[in-house]
Design a protein around this motif. Structure first.
Motif: not given
Length: 184
Positions: A56-57, A21-22, A62-64, A1-2
């Protein structure tokens, strides 16, 4: 995770890349830069900022997604005394990132859409929208803290009769009921 942390939250980002990039962003936005918010409140201090944390994830479908927390000071007008009222606005929200109205309609009911371009999103505008949503429709001081409280107490009758002790008021429509009886 960033995880990115900076004094200022970037105005524009690629939310899809951040979701893949979570990533988490934390920072501040100067309230003086949010024109719609400035118009909705009485005052915005020169140094006043909105503290923001955005994650953000991608969900299981697979929805942003972007979920966030924000906190900002505000000076509102108390609707009881019409005086200045200091408060802190807070919000927790979860939004689905979409690029079209069709995608927005396919989101589950528990996700509000956040319309973005293919590779950029205006984070400041999103935060401003969330601040406007949490503004109270009728801001009021706590009753004990409101300067108008003393005036209200003076207007309330002292020793008013209890509900059961009050004389029954005549129904203004009883005349109509009497007319109806006499016609039959």
């Amino acid at each position: 995770m960033s995880k990115a942390s900076c004094a200022g939250l970037p105005k524009s980002v690629d939310p899809y890349k951040l979701a893949e990039q979570n990533s988490t962003l934390e920072g501040e936005i100067p309230l003086s830069a949010l024109s719609r918010f400035r118009e909705a409140v009485l005052e915005v201090g020169e140094a006043a900022v909105c503290s923001v944390k955005l994650s953000f994830y991608m969900d299981g479908e697979r929805r942003r997604i972007v979920s966030g927390e924000l906190e900002a000071p505000a000076t509102l007008e108390c609707q009881r005394c019409m005086g200045h009222m200091q408060t802190t606005l807070t919000s927790r929200f979860t939004l689905g990132l979409v690029t079209s109205d069709e995608q927005a309609q396919r989101l589950p009911k528990d996700l509000e859409p956040f319309l973005t371009d293919d590779f950029s999103a205006d984070l400041w505008s999103m935060v401003e929208d969330e601040l406007l949503l949490v503004l109270p429709p009728f801001p009021l001081h706590e009753r004990a803290e409101c300067p108008a409280d003393e005036d209200l107490e003076a207007l309330e009758p002292k020793g008013a009769p209890e509900q059961g002790d009050a004389p029954a008021k005549e129904n203004p429509f009883s005349v109509l009921a009497d007319l109806k009886k006499t016609k039959h």
